[in-house]
Design a protein around this motif. Structure first.
Motif, mmCIF file in Angstrom:
data_model
loop_
_atom_site.group_PDB
_atom_site.id
_atom_site.type_symbol
_atom_site.label_atom_id
_atom_site.label_comp_id
_atom_site.label_asym_id
_atom_site.label_seq_id
_atom_site.Cartn_x
_atom_site.Cartn_y
_atom_site.Cartn_z
ATOM 1 N N SER A 94 0.628 -1.335 0.017
ATOM 2 C CA SER A 94 -0.023 -0.152 0.124
ATOM 3 C C SER A 94 0.957 1.263 0.042
ATOM 4 C CB SER A 94 -0.826 0.050 1.370
ATOM 5 O OG SER A 94 -0.082 0.162 2.436
ATOM 6 N N GLN A 95 2.232 0.993 0.494
ATOM 7 C CA GLN A 95 3.089 2.442 0.509
ATOM 8 C C GLN A 95 4.103 1.822 -0.401
ATOM 9 O OE1 GLN A 95 4.027 4.398 4.057
ATOM 10 N NE2 GLN A 95 3.214 2.531 5.374
ATOM 11 N N GLY A 96 4.129 0.921 -1.408
ATOM 12 C CA GLY A 96 5.145 0.788 -2.430
ATOM 13 C C GLY A 96 6.388 0.635 -1.681
ATOM 14 N N LEU A 97 6.427 -0.137 -0.649
ATOM 15 C CA LEU A 97 7.777 -0.383 0.074
ATOM 16 C C LEU A 97 8.235 -2.226 0.126
ATOM 17 C CD1 LEU A 97 7.101 1.711 3.203
ATOM 18 C CD2 LEU A 97 8.585 2.173 1.108
ATOM 19 N N HIS A 98 8.980 -2.481 0.444
ATOM 20 C CA HIS A 98 9.549 -3.961 0.475
ATOM 21 C C HIS A 98 9.155 -4.361 2.054
ATOM 22 C CE1 HIS A 98 11.750 -7.359 1.126
ATOM 23 N NE2 HIS A 98 12.321 -7.230 -0.096
ATOM 24 N N PRO A 99 8.484 -5.364 2.291
ATOM 25 C CA PRO A 99 7.842 -5.986 3.607
ATOM 26 C C PRO A 99 8.973 -5.736 4.683
ATOM 27 C CG PRO A 99 7.161 -7.310 1.921
ATOM 28 C CD PRO A 99 8.294 -6.277 1.259
ATOM 29 N N ASN A 100 10.173 -6.177 4.144
ATOM 30 C CA ASN A 100 11.262 -6.196 5.331
ATOM 31 C C ASN A 100 11.304 -4.787 5.614
ATOM 32 O OD1 ASN A 100 11.612 -8.733 3.592
ATOM 33 N ND2 ASN A 100 13.053 -9.239 5.095
ATOM 34 N N TYR A 101 11.559 -3.777 4.560
ATOM 35 C CA TYR A 101 11.710 -2.442 4.946
ATOM 36 C C TYR A 101 10.987 -1.761 6.010
ATOM 37 C CZ TYR A 101 12.816 2.624 4.396
ATOM 38 O OH TYR A 101 12.935 3.981 4.656
ATOM 39 N N LEU A 102 9.662 -2.145 5.479
ATOM 40 C CA LEU A 102 8.548 -1.754 6.352
ATOM 41 C C LEU A 102 8.738 -2.168 7.700
ATOM 42 C CD1 LEU A 102 5.825 -0.037 6.753
ATOM 43 C CD2 LEU A 102 4.599 -2.324 5.863
ATOM 44 N N ILE A 145 9.043 0.364 11.125
ATOM 45 C CA ILE A 145 7.902 0.259 12.145
ATOM 46 C C ILE A 145 8.731 -0.111 13.528
ATOM 47 C CG2 ILE A 145 5.893 -0.765 12.888
ATOM 48 C CD1 ILE A 145 5.578 1.227 10.589
ATOM 49 N N LYS A 146 9.384 -1.318 13.433
ATOM 50 C CA LYS A 146 10.003 -1.579 14.664
ATOM 51 C C LYS A 146 11.015 -0.867 15.264
ATOM 52 C CE LYS A 146 11.615 -4.823 17.616
ATOM 53 N NZ LYS A 146 10.764 -5.543 18.618
ATOM 54 N N THR A 147 11.789 -0.043 14.581
ATOM 55 C CA THR A 147 12.733 0.906 14.763
ATOM 56 C C THR A 147 11.927 2.223 15.515
ATOM 57 O OG1 THR A 147 14.432 0.323 13.143
ATOM 58 C CG2 THR A 147 14.690 2.390 14.385
ATOM 59 N N LYS A 148 11.156 2.560 14.761
ATOM 60 C CA LYS A 148 10.447 3.813 15.126
ATOM 61 C C LYS A 148 9.358 3.900 16.205
ATOM 62 C CE LYS A 148 10.390 7.410 13.004
ATOM 63 N NZ LYS A 148 11.354 8.683 13.264
ATOM 64 N N THR A 149 8.952 2.473 16.303
ATOM 65 C CA THR A 149 7.744 2.357 17.500
ATOM 66 C C THR A 149 8.209 1.478 18.473
ATOM 67 O OG1 THR A 149 6.816 0.483 16.462
ATOM 68 C CG2 THR A 149 6.166 2.455 15.498
ATOM 69 N N GLY A 150 9.025 0.706 18.372
ATOM 70 C CA GLY A 150 9.780 -0.221 19.264
ATOM 71 C C GLY A 150 8.703 -1.639 19.365
ATOM 72 N N LYS A 151 7.747 -1.545 18.407
ATOM 73 C CA LYS A 151 7.067 -3.010 18.274
ATOM 74 C C LYS A 151 7.185 -3.541 16.737
ATOM 75 C CE LYS A 151 3.255 -1.016 19.914
ATOM 76 N NZ LYS A 151 1.922 -0.895 20.265
ATOM 77 N N SER A 152 7.012 -4.847 16.778
ATOM 78 C CA SER A 152 7.023 -5.176 15.374
ATOM 79 C C SER A 152 5.642 -5.167 14.654
ATOM 80 C CB SER A 152 7.256 -6.993 15.550
ATOM 81 O OG SER A 152 6.351 -7.593 16.091
ATOM 82 N N ILE A 153 5.425 -5.162 13.526
ATOM 83 C CA ILE A 153 4.222 -5.317 12.799
ATOM 84 C C ILE A 153 3.261 -6.258 13.445
ATOM 85 C CG2 ILE A 153 2.895 -5.364 10.761
ATOM 86 C CD1 ILE A 153 5.276 -4.297 9.303
ATOM 87 N N SER A 154 3.778 -7.377 13.576
ATOM 88 C CA SER A 154 2.710 -8.619 14.056
ATOM 89 C C SER A 154 2.398 -8.193 15.578
ATOM 90 C CB SER A 154 3.780 -9.673 14.197
ATOM 91 O OG SER A 154 4.900 -9.691 14.817
ATOM 92 N N THR A 155 3.048 -7.733 16.202
ATOM 93 C CA THR A 155 2.505 -7.096 17.559
ATOM 94 C C THR A 155 1.466 -5.872 17.418
ATOM 95 O OG1 THR A 155 4.622 -7.383 18.663
ATOM 96 C CG2 THR A 155 3.260 -6.107 19.690
#
Length: 309
Positions: free
Chosen positions: A230-238, A242-252
């Motif tokens: 949806s943002q034109g990004l690679h899944p690993n990059y997203l 997210i993990k770096t900026k929020t401290g939580k993984s996408i799965s969390t």
């Protein structure tokens, strides 16, 4: 305009060159890796490409040549000493005014994982950076990379049984040198406002998606791939951002949102456990009950009963 661009999506360099009526005799069909001097592809200059997307990585080493390239809305000039790379998924175009020695390497994600190692993006996270500006090196530093890409070209042209493995190992050295010269301290958090926008867009998308699910508009949760697309990004990059900026993984984030929506539906609706399970993308109510209990230590039935009492 975007509809036109979306028609030009290429899964391989050969596919791209065929579409652009460029020669393909330097491309080996037996591997997802290519390397050649772009001078041999563009005998007539200046040359301007179409705007397109590709599903492979590209690395460009400009020893002698001038031009410019675009990635999404960023425009960069290329001149002697320039090194840059682009990753899959972005809008791209390029133009060349002069060409003498400009080497292009392309390779797929599967080639990286099969012939380098499976955790390639953990060791070299900059490969998934949204947009990385080119670097211009002085001749003595550029010579380090010239030696490596010429070794890669020699191996690419060989008939060795171990060719791909040798290429993979040489490419690791190349990536280590890129990391040493350019991105030794790379971290997505330093990409600034763009990373913050990625997080905001992800959160908005997560909220809207679950709102649509609770209304029955959508019947299954998104995976990381869908949020990234949806943002034109690679899944690993997203995931990394997210993990770096929020401290939580996408799965969390997803599991917390699922539980929050489940609690809201259990509290504010008269829908059955089975109906709620279906709305939240669970094929069976038992799976939903086990999931809910895992995250709350209560079953949905007990949670709803306690709310009523």
């Amino acid at each position: 305009m975007k509809k036109d661009i979306e028609r030009h999506v290429f899964n391989s360099l050969k596919e791209q060159y065929l579409f652009q009526n460029l020669p393909t005799d330097l491309i080996d069909d037996q591997t997802d890796f290519t390397i050649h001097n772009i001078r041999d592809i563009h005998p007539v200059l200046p040359y301007t490409s179409i705007v397109y997307r590709v599903n492979f990585f590209s690395f460009v080493f400009v020893k002698s040549g001038t031009g410019r390239y675009t990635t999404d809305e960023q425009i960069y000039t290329t001149r002697p000493g320039t090194i840059y790379f682009t990753n899959p998924g972005h809008f791209k175009s390029f133009e060349w005014q002069e060409l003498d020695e400009v080497y292009l390497i392309t390779l797929s994600e599967s080639f990286l994982k099969e012939n380098v190692h499976a955790d390639i993006f953990e060791e070299f996270p900059f490969l998934l950076a949204e947009t990385v500006a080119p670097r211009v090196l002085p001749p003595e530093e550029f010579a380090v990379f010239e030696q490596l890409y010429l070794l890669l070209k020699k191996e690419y042209e060989s008939t060795s049984f171990y060719r791909n493995k040798v290429i993979g190992n040489l490419f690791v050295v190349l990536l280590l040198k890129i990391k040493e010269f350019f991105w030794k301290d790379y971290n997505p958090i330093y990409e600034g406002n763009r990373s913050s926008q990625i997080v905001k867009t992800f959160k908005r998308g997560l909220e809207k998606h679950y709102r649509d699910m609770s209304r029955g508009v959508i019947d299954k949760p998104f995976r990381v791939q869908e949020y990234a697309a949806s943002q034109g990004l690679h899944p690993n990059y997203l995931s990394n951002v997210i993990k770096t900026k929020t401290g939580k993984s996408i799965s969390t984030w997803v599991s917390e949102k699922t539980i929050a929506e489940a609690k809201s539906l259990l509290q504010n609706s008269t829908k059955s456990i089975k109906e709620i399970a279906y709305l939240l993308g669970f094929g069976e109510s038992t799976h939903f009950s086990n999931y809910f209990k895992k995250h709350t230590r209560q079953s949905p039935v007990v949670y709803r009963k306690e709310l009523k009492s």
